[in-house]
Write a protein that holds these residues in place. Structure first.
Motif, PDB file in Angstrom:
ATOM      1  N   TYR B 101      45.717  89.985   7.471  1.00 15.94           N
ATOM      2  CA  TYR B 101      45.941  88.536   7.521  1.00 15.94           C
ATOM      3  C   TYR B 101      46.940  88.193   8.631  1.00 15.94           C
ATOM      4  CZ  TYR B 101      47.435  83.909   5.858  1.00 15.94           C
ATOM      5  OH  TYR B 101      47.753  82.587   5.764  1.00 15.94           O
ATOM      6  N   GLY B 102      48.035  88.936   8.652  1.00 10.57           N
ATOM      7  CA  GLY B 102      49.068  88.684   9.671  1.00 10.57           C
ATOM      8  C   GLY B 102      48.513  88.891  11.072  1.00 10.57           C
ATOM      9  N   GLU B 103      47.703  89.921  11.230  1.00 17.15           N
ATOM     10  CA  GLU B 103      47.130  90.199  12.541  1.00 17.15           C
ATOM     11  C   GLU B 103      46.254  89.036  13.006  1.00 17.15           C
ATOM     12  OE1 GLU B 103      44.016  92.978  12.532  1.00 17.15           O
ATOM     13  OE2 GLU B 103      43.897  93.154  14.706  1.00 17.15           O
ATOM     14  N   ARG B 104      45.459  88.545  12.084  1.00 18.71           N
ATOM     15  CA  ARG B 104      44.561  87.453  12.474  1.00 18.71           C
ATOM     16  C   ARG B 104      45.350  86.216  12.887  1.00 18.71           C
ATOM     17  NH1 ARG B 104      39.806  86.536   8.292  1.00 18.71           N
ATOM     18  NH2 ARG B 104      38.843  85.471  10.049  1.00 18.71           N
ATOM     19  N   ILE B 105      46.384  85.898  12.106  1.00 20.48           N
ATOM     20  CA  ILE B 105      47.189  84.719  12.454  1.00 20.48           C
ATOM     21  C   ILE B 105      47.857  84.933  13.808  1.00 20.48           C
ATOM     22  CG2 ILE B 105      49.193  83.334  11.819  1.00 20.48           C
ATOM     23  CD1 ILE B 105      47.027  82.784   9.925  1.00 20.48           C
ATOM     24  N   ALA B 106      48.475  86.110  13.967  1.00 18.87           N
ATOM     25  CA  ALA B 106      49.208  86.367  15.216  1.00 18.87           C
ATOM     26  C   ALA B 106      48.253  86.362  16.400  1.00 18.87           C
ATOM     27  CB  ALA B 106      49.930  87.704  15.117  1.00 18.87           C
ATOM     28  N   ALA B 107      47.076  86.935  16.207  1.00 13.16           N
ATOM     29  CA  ALA B 107      46.125  86.991  17.316  1.00 13.16           C
ATOM     30  C   ALA B 107      45.649  85.596  17.688  1.00 13.16           C
ATOM     31  CB  ALA B 107      44.936  87.879  16.947  1.00 13.16           C
ATOM     32  N   HIS B 108      45.384  84.772  16.686  1.00 14.05           N
ATOM     33  CA  HIS B 108      44.926  83.422  16.993  1.00 14.05           C
ATOM     34  C   HIS B 108      46.032  82.605  17.638  1.00 14.05           C
ATOM     35  CE1 HIS B 108      41.346  84.330  14.669  1.00 14.05           C
ATOM     36  NE2 HIS B 108      40.817  83.254  15.219  1.00 14.05           N
ATOM     37  N   ASP B 109      47.232  82.796  17.125  1.00 16.89           N
ATOM     38  CA  ASP B 109      48.376  82.106  17.728  1.00 16.89           C
ATOM     39  C   ASP B 109      48.477  82.469  19.206  1.00 16.89           C
ATOM     40  OD1 ASP B 109      51.012  80.597  17.218  1.00 16.89           O
ATOM     41  OD2 ASP B 109      51.633  82.420  18.260  1.00 16.89           O
ATOM     42  N   ALA B 110      48.399  83.771  19.459  1.00 17.87           N
ATOM     43  CA  ALA B 110      48.499  84.223  20.850  1.00 17.87           C
ATOM     44  C   ALA B 110      47.329  83.708  21.676  1.00 17.87           C
ATOM     45  CB  ALA B 110      48.545  85.749  20.884  1.00 17.87           C
ATOM     46  N   ALA B 111      46.166  83.648  21.043  1.00 15.16           N
ATOM     47  CA  ALA B 111      44.988  83.179  21.786  1.00 15.16           C
ATOM     48  C   ALA B 111      45.147  81.723  22.193  1.00 15.16           C
ATOM     49  CB  ALA B 111      43.731  83.350  20.929  1.00 15.16           C
ATOM     50  N   PHE B 112      45.631  80.909  21.261  1.00 15.58           N
ATOM     51  CA  PHE B 112      45.845  79.496  21.595  1.00 15.58           C
ATOM     52  C   PHE B 112      46.880  79.364  22.704  1.00 15.58           C
ATOM     53  CE2 PHE B 112      44.228  78.510  17.244  1.00 15.58           C
ATOM     54  CZ  PHE B 112      43.195  77.703  17.665  1.00 15.58           C
ATOM     55  N   ARG B 113      47.927  80.164  22.578  1.00 13.59           N
ATOM     56  CA  ARG B 113      48.989  80.092  23.581  1.00 13.59           C
ATOM     57  C   ARG B 113      48.432  80.493  24.949  1.00 13.59           C
ATOM     58  NH1 ARG B 113      54.561  80.613  22.271  1.00 13.59           N
ATOM     59  NH2 ARG B 113      54.044  81.497  20.272  1.00 13.59           N
ATOM     60  N   GLN B 114      47.658  81.568  24.937  1.00 15.04           N
ATOM     61  CA  GLN B 114      47.096  82.026  26.209  1.00 15.04           C
ATOM     62  C   GLN B 114      46.129  81.022  26.793  1.00 15.04           C
ATOM     63  OE1 GLN B 114      45.397  85.894  26.052  1.00 15.04           O
ATOM     64  NE2 GLN B 114      47.358  86.766  26.592  1.00 15.04           N
ATOM     65  N   LEU B 115      45.380  80.399  25.903  1.00 13.08           N
ATOM     66  CA  LEU B 115      44.411  79.420  26.384  1.00 13.08           C
ATOM     67  C   LEU B 115      45.148  78.314  27.129  1.00 13.08           C
ATOM     68  CD1 LEU B 115      41.478  78.607  26.412  1.00 13.08           C
ATOM     69  CD2 LEU B 115      41.830  77.389  24.279  1.00 13.08           C
ATOM     70  N   ALA B 116      46.225  77.823  26.528  1.00  8.94           N
ATOM     71  CA  ALA B 116      47.000  76.757  27.176  1.00  8.94           C
ATOM     72  C   ALA B 116      47.564  77.245  28.495  1.00  8.94           C
ATOM     73  CB  ALA B 116      48.112  76.288  26.243  1.00  8.94           C
ATOM     74  N   GLU B 117      48.132  78.453  28.473  1.00  5.26           N
ATOM     75  CA  GLU B 117      48.738  78.975  29.703  1.00  5.26           C
ATOM     76  C   GLU B 117      47.688  79.174  30.788  1.00  5.26           C
ATOM     77  OE1 GLU B 117      50.720  82.502  28.511  1.00  5.26           O
ATOM     78  OE2 GLU B 117      52.350  81.401  27.523  1.00  5.26           O
ATOM     79  N   LEU B 118      46.570  79.751  30.383  1.00  7.14           N
ATOM     80  CA  LEU B 118      45.509  80.005  31.364  1.00  7.14           C
ATOM     81  C   LEU B 118      45.030  78.703  31.986  1.00  7.14           C
ATOM     82  CD1 LEU B 118      43.400  82.679  29.506  1.00  7.14           C
ATOM     83  CD2 LEU B 118      44.325  82.909  31.805  1.00  7.14           C
ATOM     84  N   ARG B 119      44.867  77.713  31.135  1.00  2.59           N
ATOM     85  CA  ARG B 119      44.379  76.450  31.657  1.00  2.59           C
ATOM     86  C   ARG B 119      45.374  75.860  32.639  1.00  2.59           C
ATOM     87  NH1 ARG B 119      41.692  74.033  26.132  1.00  2.59           N
ATOM     88  NH2 ARG B 119      39.666  74.962  26.473  1.00  2.59           N
ATOM     89  N   VAL B 120      46.641  75.903  32.266  1.00  6.20           N
ATOM     90  CA  VAL B 120      47.648  75.341  33.173  1.00  6.20           C
ATOM     91  C   VAL B 120      47.682  76.142  34.466  1.00  6.20           C
ATOM     92  CG1 VAL B 120      50.108  75.003  33.504  1.00  6.20           C
ATOM     93  CG2 VAL B 120      49.043  74.347  31.350  1.00  6.20           C
ATOM     94  N   ARG B 121      47.661  77.479  34.316  1.00  2.70           N
ATOM     95  CA  ARG B 121      47.780  78.314  35.509  1.00  2.70           C
ATOM     96  C   ARG B 121      46.608  78.091  36.444  1.00  2.70           C
ATOM     97  NH1 ARG B 121      46.922  84.172  34.482  1.00  2.70           N
ATOM     98  NH2 ARG B 121      48.322  83.761  32.775  1.00  2.70           N
ATOM     99  N   TRP B 122      45.399  78.110  35.900  1.00  8.36           N
ATOM    100  CA  TRP B 122      44.228  77.959  36.769  1.00  8.36           C
ATOM    101  C   TRP B 122      44.092  76.539  37.276  1.00  8.36           C
ATOM    102  CZ3 TRP B 122      41.528  81.490  39.228  1.00  8.36           C
ATOM    103  CH2 TRP B 122      41.696  82.807  38.813  1.00  8.36           C
ATOM    104  N   TYR B 123      44.557  75.617  36.466  1.00  7.46           N
ATOM    105  CA  TYR B 123      44.545  74.239  36.947  1.00  7.46           C
ATOM    106  C   TYR B 123      45.456  74.121  38.168  1.00  7.46           C
ATOM    107  CZ  TYR B 123      45.458  69.278  37.188  1.00  7.46           C
ATOM    108  OH  TYR B 123      45.594  68.005  37.637  1.00  7.46           O
ATOM    109  N   ARG B 124      46.626  74.766  38.082  1.00 13.00           N
ATOM    110  CA  ARG B 124      47.549  74.684  39.231  1.00 13.00           C
ATOM    111  C   ARG B 124      46.948  75.344  40.452  1.00 13.00           C
ATOM    112  NH1 ARG B 124      53.027  75.375  35.852  1.00 13.00           N
ATOM    113  NH2 ARG B 124      53.349  73.141  35.583  1.00 13.00           N
ATOM    114  N   ARG B 125      46.286  76.447  40.225  1.00 12.43           N
ATOM    115  CA  ARG B 125      45.642  77.107  41.371  1.00 12.43           C
ATOM    116  C   ARG B 125      44.569  76.210  41.956  1.00 12.43           C
ATOM    117  NH1 ARG B 125      44.681  83.434  40.113  1.00 12.43           N
ATOM    118  NH2 ARG B 125      44.035  83.436  42.287  1.00 12.43           N
ATOM    119  N   LEU B 126      43.883  75.544  41.064  1.00 14.08           N
ATOM    120  CA  LEU B 126      42.832  74.636  41.517  1.00 14.08           C
ATOM    121  C   LEU B 126      43.435  73.502  42.332  1.00 14.08           C
ATOM    122  CD1 LEU B 126      39.796  74.211  41.206  1.00 14.08           C
ATOM    123  CD2 LEU B 126      40.253  72.817  39.217  1.00 14.08           C
ATOM    124  N   VAL B 127      44.549  72.978  41.840  1.00 14.45           N
ATOM    125  CA  VAL B 127      45.223  71.890  42.556  1.00 14.45           C
ATOM    126  C   VAL B 127      45.645  72.368  43.938  1.00 14.45           C
ATOM    127  CG1 VAL B 127      47.307  70.492  42.630  1.00 14.45           C
ATOM    128  CG2 VAL B 127      46.016  70.689  40.508  1.00 14.45           C
TER     129      VAL B 127
END
Lengths: 590, 775
Positions: B101-127
């Motif tokens: 259970y803990g693994e799933r929560i932590a993994a999803h938390d990290a996934a959401f965080r990464q998704l946000a970071e990735l989007r910001v990072r690639w958006y900046r590169r795009l800009v």
């Protein structure tokens, strides 16, 4: 459409897919039976080695049995996977065919047109989501309903108390799963939607990047993206804490069940109520009772995703049309080139929340004449053309071909009298002919004419496949497109369209117009034929339209004064109603 | 340096407006991370792998312990002796369940965080890349096209987009007969991937339908960025968990019986390498094989959708349907082969784990029977061998995912990557600096009223407002003074007159706008304006404002948008735009009209020549409403605020009214809070252009550049728009690029862009003509 209906329709999509799925499930059941064999073999080997006579040769047969069971299970799991994927392919193929048939029926509503790229992508790439649905989720759901009980029976064969214990926990597990699942389903759906919003926001921002740059806000938006992502993360994780509880409950129940089974078996063994081999056999099978449930729980979400993806396509294509897509029955319309076309109290609804595209329109198109439809964008010009082309059917009222009564003749004006040879019989609604039969009488040029991939000639000759070179040259001349073709390296044999030679909007327009003018159908329908053309070119094209319209009924939707100038009649539309009709104009400049 | 005064009326931003809008961001102060101790400070990867491996090890240990338990029980010890083992088994069960259970929560938390970071990072590169793309050129386009073509269906997706962007496409092609310049403009101003590709078209070739539509490549970009989030969560971490769990199981087995440990370890190693490798190869092969077939089918399908009425009317639909069915069947055939490969990998996994079990038992049976291995440990070993493979079975799936992730990474690198780092244009560097500025000031600056000196910090403040306070404490009124020196007085005058500057200046006829440099006939007109008796106060005000330098001037612009080797599009171009002046620029397709306005707006740097816009960042002086100005999926008000993030509702509404949208707004269900964009309220072409114009009007810019604003409008609507534009722009200078030669009577000057320079279009318009046209 609710989820259950989607599942039913998905499973009903292709009978062959259902058969394959049945095979996949059967393989899964046989695999579960081999699991029992495997457990029995392991139990015998360990028993023989630990407490047996020490005669290892006697165990060789058991080893062979174990190896066979393991190999059989590996093979059966592969077969389950293979059949599931085959079923997915089969269903997807069927779905793609239906999408193609729907698309080519030329009934697509406008909303769909806006999303045609997504539609095409979903039809092709949706198979990935559907593969999970067929290959993993559906067989596992079926197995979850059968296998646990079979295993409990197998356990009961050797140790009744443990079997009863497990049989009691099973419904409990299911009840808990359903309860917790229900509680979390809403939140999961909410999160899913939120993720969707987040994703489309990102796409929205990326698409709007030129705009943001122009306003110096491109860089600033990165912060917003990050902030939004962070907020959604926090909300989502909070929701998932609840959502994952259902998996946790299942896992706990399975573990507690297994642990209790181990304890009960241990106590029975210690008391001598049970043989070691039987005890080990029970212990090996006990956890397997819960595995199908756990897998089904995990894959349920894959099923939902697949169903959602396919559901969209299913919604789009609707129920399969009975009697085939292109009914060959029905009669050829007794279409008379000189019969008037009449819209009688026709209403065509707009999209959701929009006013009707046509609102109770009465209009007669005089035969053998060139009629202009004018009016602002959205006045209903294109809709009138679509009705005449039978690309749409009226939501109320009807479209008729043929002379009406005396009153209608007056409506039709002087030209109405010229019905001549066609006068036989009264006006009939267009719906009394098949669309395919009607289309043989019609040439149509849409607002965004497409160039087919391949030689240009293919597009040009689409509406008149047997036209001669002279006719083609004349049509090109009339559409002011001769120079376009002359500039192409291989003339009309030049490969155009996606992947081929690029052409500008104006060039495309002129070529498409040439294709329409090349046709010899009695009815010619042109929607903004001079859009994207400069005034000189438009004037030449207008003369060409005039010439090509000779002897046929032609209707042109246009803003262009040059085109209006060559028309006989001018019908002005506003907000889906006929504002005025000017008949028998001599070519008067606007 | 300008002074920005921000007055935030606390709580004044309370607004209705329903629907989910990702644009509404509430305060995100403090990153919302819950306190937590050292555990939470560990990297997400460590936490996830630790939890996952813990759960996996507990699972295997649970099996081993119960194996030990039953075997020990079979030796008939006192029941009490079993109790400890029973407790251990239960404890392990709990550890496993909660660990999972803990693994799933932590993994999803990290996934959401990464998704946000990735989007910001690639958006900046795009800009950053979008800026670079202005000089990027063909090579870039080639890379993009190549990248798009070689991945599964992405080339097709690109084409899909070309079709999907129906409106965009029409705008581009309609805008200027051979729409090369138009398309280049759209893309060049930022659509990263498509930019170079379409810009190639601007270099003289006609626009090709084969060039992937910018819009499609962008959706592909978004999908690819999202795919990257799986790299850690679904590839790297499962590998970590499997490695730890396999090592633990092997170690335990070795402790029981070294040779059994060897067998188990060997089996695990093979299962963890050979099977995922087989799955990887199968998936990669499938991607390659299916990619082409899928692209072909998407092409067919898009063309069918596109040409459906044409084909149906020509009676060719059945034939086309047969072709589509054929393409679909071809794809299915390939799919069947790939299914076989995937199934074979699955069978291989089962065979290896089975063989390992048999081997472990085989090597343990001897020692167990002759007493070298205690029977209890044989039971433990047997069950351990069964349970040890659980973590490893996740690896083939990870391998399949890895194929998708690396394909996405490759496409992204080819599309955006290389240009980003190399030559980031100065404006973007400035933006980056300001961004940092914004970052530092983000902490506390949510006071009710803030006086911010310097435009940079003002920027930061705006951004902060957007990021934090849309809901509540958003600035209620922002007064950003104009940028030109000497114009401050002018602005102040307007302010006192009535607040909403757009409206205040709307009544001033353009005859009152005396520009610094005007052709003779304009002088005539000014005289005529005098004669017509318009309030002289307004005239003087404008004359005050416009004395001195022109609002925008360009000297000797030379530019080749395609980079070295490409044709020169602008060649020694000069332009002076007086304050309040109305200028139309016409020109043939591909003449470089869009390139010109982009240079003027500062979205790209000219190869040679200078552009004077006054001090400060370009976008504070000049605003460009591009050909495909985007309506974001949010409220009308927020769309307008793109122009000035701090604009109050009143300012937004005034700007919209000035563009002639007043009546429309009143009829809308939620007024300026009505949602528009893809899922929102349908907006007509004219309304879209007006919202776009309002965006520029709320901005502090004194020069408005409009690229083909009337391309999508029918003639009456175009006329109405130009009239509204003239009224709404007031004292701002306006330059409109258009391919229409008609309907330009209201402009002070009509210039033709030809051979890289501007020429007087030779309109022989007398004052009388002009007056009558106006009336």
């Amino acid at each position: 459409m609710n989820a259950r209906a989607v599942h039913r329709r998905l499973l009903g999509l292709a009978p062959r897919a259902r058969l394959l799925l049945g095979g996949a499930i059967a393989a899964g059941v046989v695999g579960a039976a081999l699991l029992v064999v495997q457990a029995a073999a392991i139990a015998r080997i360990v028993d023989g080695a630990a407490f047996g006579s020490g005669d290892l040769g006697a165990l060789q047969g058991t080893f062979a049995l174990l190896a066979a069971a393991l190999a059989g299970r590996a093979l059966l799991s592969a077969i389950t996977e293979w059949l599931g994927r085959r079923a997915a392919e089969r269903a997807m193929d069927e779905l793609r065919r239906r999408v193609a048939a729907h698309v080519l029926s030329a009934r697509a509503r406008q909303v769909e047109e806006a999303r045609r790229g997504e539609l095409a992508t979903a039809a092709v790439h949706g198979v990935d989501a559907l593969a999970d649905y067929y290959a993993k989720a559906v067989p596992q759901m079926a197995l979850a309903a059968v296998v646990p009980f079979g295993l409990v029976v197998a356990i009961g064969w050797r140790d009744l108390p443990v079997a009863i214990l497990l049989a009691l926990t099973l419904p409990l597990v299911v009840v808990f799963m359903v309860l917790v699942g229900k509680a979390s389903a809403e939140r999961i759906a909410e999160r899913r939607q939120a993720l969707g919003v987040l994703g489309s926001h990102f796409l929205d921002v990326v698409r709007g990047l030129p705009t943001l740059r122009a306003h110096g806000r491109a860089a600033a938006q990165a912060e917003t993206l990050g902030a939004i992502g962070e907020r959604y993360r926090l909300e989502s994780v909070a929701a998932l804490r609840v959502a994952f509880l259902s998996a946790l409950v299942l896992e706990l129940m399975a573990m507690v069940g297994t642990a209790i089974a181990a304890a009960v078996v241990g106590v029975q063994l210690a008391e001598g109520a049970l043989g070691f081999e039987a005890g080990l056999f029970v212990l090996l099978l006990a956890p397997e009772v819960y595995v199908p449930l756990r897998l089904a729980g995990q894959r349920y979400h894959a099923a939902e995703d697949g169903a959602a993806a396919a559901g969209k396509l299913l919604d789009l294509v609707g129920e399969p049309t009975s009697g085939g897509l292109y009914p060959q029955e029905g009669h050829r319309p007794p279409f008379i080139p000189s019969a008037p076309l009449t819209l009688r109290d026709v209403t065509v609804l707009g999209g959701a929340g929009r006013p009707p595209a046509l609102d109770g329109v009465d209009l007669t198109i005089a035969p053998g004449r060139l009629t202009a439809l004018v009016g602002a964008s959205g006045a209903g010009k294109s809709t009138v053309l679509a009705l005449l082309a039978r690309l749409r059917e009226p939501d109320a009222g009807e479209v008729l071909v043929g002379p009406l009564g005396a009153g209608a003749a007056a409506l039709g004006g002087v030209a109405g009298a010229a019905t001549g040879m066609g006068g036989a019989g009264a006006a009939v609604p267009l719906t009394s002919f098949t669309r395919e039969a009607w289309w043989r009488e019609v040439a149509w040029l849409g607002q965004r004419p497409a160039l087919l991939r391949g030689p240009l000639a293919e597009t040009l000759l689409l509406q008149a496949p047997d036209a001669s070179d002279e006719e083609l040259a004349r049509a090109l001349e009339r559409a002011d497109a001769a120079d376009v073709v002359a500039e192409l390296e291989a003339g009309v044999e030049t490969v155009v369209g996606p992947g081929g030679r690029g052409l500008s909007g104006g060039q495309r327009q002129r070529l498409a117009l040439a294709g329409a003018l090349l046709s010899r159908t009695p009815l010619l329908l042109l929607d903004e034929p001079t859009a994207h053309l400069d005034p000189d070119s438009a004037a030449r094209a207008a003369e060409g339209i005039r010439a090509a319209a000779a002897g046929r009924t032609a209707v042109v939707a246009t803003h262009d004064p040059a085109v209006i100038a060559v028309c006989d009649d001018v019908v002005e539309l506003r907000d889906g109603r006929v504002l005025s009709i000017a008949r028998d104009r001599e070519a008067v400049a606007a | 340096m300008s002074v920005t005064r921000v007055e935030a009326a606390g709580g004044a931003g309370e607004r209705g407006g329903g629907g989910v809008s990702a644009w509404r961001v509430e305060a995100v102060g403090g990153a919302g991370e819950r306190g937590g101790g050292g555990w939470r400070r560990l990297p997400a990867s460590v936490r996830v792998v630790a939890l996952g491996a813990g759960a996996a090890v507990a699972g295997a240990a649970l099996l081993a312990a119960s194996g030990w338990l039953v075997t020990r029980a079979a030796e008939r010890p006192p029941v009490l002796a079993l109790l400890a083992a029973i407790v251990v088994v239960r404890a392990l069960g709990l550890v496993r369940a909660f660990g999972r259970y803990g693994e799933r929560i932590a993994a999803h938390d990290a996934a959401f965080r990464q998704l946000a970071e990735l989007r910001v990072r690639w958006y900046r590169r795009l800009v950053a890349d979008a800026g670079a793309a202005a000089s990027g050129g063909e090579a870039h386009a080639g890379a993009v096209r190549g990248g798009a073509a070689d991945a599964a269906g992405s080339g097709a997706a690109a084409r899909v987009g070309a079709v999907r962007s129906g409106a965009a496409d029409a705008a581009a092609s309609g805008a200027a007969d051979a729409a090369a310049s138009g398309a280049a403009g759209t893309a060049g101003s930022g659509a990263a991937a498509g930019a170079g590709a379409v810009r190639g078209g601007a270099a003289g070739a006609v626009r090709s339908g084969a060039v992937p539509g910018a819009a499609d490549l962008l959706s592909r970009f978004v999908v690819d960025v999202d795919e990257l989030q799986h790299r850690d969560v679904r590839v790297r971490w499962p590998v970590g968990v499997a490695a730890v769990a396999a090592l633990a199981a092997t170690g335990f087995a070795t402790a029981i019986l070294p040779v059994a440990g060897l067998a188990l370890g060997g089996g695990l190693l093979v299962a963890a390498t050979v099977v995922p490798a087989a799955a990887y190869l199968a998936a990669r092969g499938a991607l390659r094989r299916q990619g082409a077939a899928r692209a072909a089918l998407v092409d067919e399908l898009v063309e069918a959708i596109d040409a459906a009425p044409q084909l149906a009317l020509a009676g060719r639909a059945p034939e086309r349907l047969a072709r589509l069915d054929g393409a679909s069947a071809a794809l299915s055939r390939i799919g069947r082969r790939d299914a076989l490969a995937a199934s074979a990998a699955q069978a291989l996994g089962g065979l290896i784990s089975g063989a390992t079990l048999v081997a472990v038992l085989a090597v343990a049976v001897g020692p167990a029977s002759d007493g070298r291995l205690a029977p209890v440990w044989l039971g433990a070993l047997a069950l351990l061998a069964l349970g040890a493979f659980e973590a490893v079975t996740a690896l083939p799936e990870a391998a399949v995912r890895a194929v998708g992730v690396s394909a996405a990474q490759r496409r992204l690198d080819e599309a955006v990557g290389h240009a980003a780092s190399a030559d980031t244009p100065p404006t973007e560097r400035g933006a980056a600096l300001r961004r940092r500025d914004a970052g530092t000031s983000e902490g506390g600056a949510r006071a009710a009223s803030v006086d911010v000196q310097s435009s940079e910090r003002g920027e930061a403040r705006h951004r902060l407002d957007e990021a934090t306070g849309e809901g509540g404490a958003r600035a209620a009124s922002v007064d950003v003074p104009p940028s030109e020196r000497g114009a401050v007085e002018h602005r102040r005058g307007e302010k006192t007159e009535g607040g909403a500057r757009a409206v205040a200046s709307a009544d001033v006829p353009s005859s009152e706008r005396a520009a610094a440099e005007r052709p003779p006939f304009v002088a005539d007109r000014t005289t005529a304006g005098h004669a017509s008796g318009v309030a002289s106060g307004a005239r003087e005000r404008i004359a005050d404002a416009t004395q001195g330098a022109p609002a925008l001037a360009a000297h000797g612009l030379r530019h080749r948008p395609g980079g070295a080797g490409a044709p020169v599009v602008l060649d020694g171009l000069d332009l002076a735009l007086g304050a309040g002046e109305r200028v139309a620029v016409i020109g043939a397709s591909g003449a470089g009209k869009t390139v010109l306005v982009e240079l003027l707006a500062g979205l790209a740097e000219p190869d040679e020549g200078a552009i004077e816009r006054g001090d400060g960042p370009a976008h504070e002086r000049v605003r460009l409403a591009g050909q495909e100005a985007h309506l974001f999926a949010t409220s009308i008000a927020n769309n307008v605020r793109i122009g000035a993030p701090g604009a109050s509702d009143r300012e937004v509404e005034a700007a919209l009214r000035a563009t002639g949208l007043g009546a429309w707004l009143e009829a809308l269900p939620d007024g300026i809070e009505t949602l528009v964009g893809e899922e929102g309220f349908a907006v007509s072409g004219g309304q879209r252009q007006r919202i776009t114009l309002a965006r520029c009007l709320v901005s502090p810019a004194r020069v408005l550049l409009l690229d083909e604003p009337t391309a999508m409008l029918d003639p009456p609507a175009a006329q109405a728009f130009l009239a509204d534009l003239d009224r709404a722009a007031g004292g701002r200078a306006v330059l409109v690029v258009t391919h229409e030669r008609t309907g330009l009577e209201a402009f002070d000057r009509v210039l033709e862009l030809r051979d890289g320079r501007l020429h007087d279009a030779g309109r022989r318009l007398t004052a009388e003509h002009w007056l009558s046209a106006r009336v």
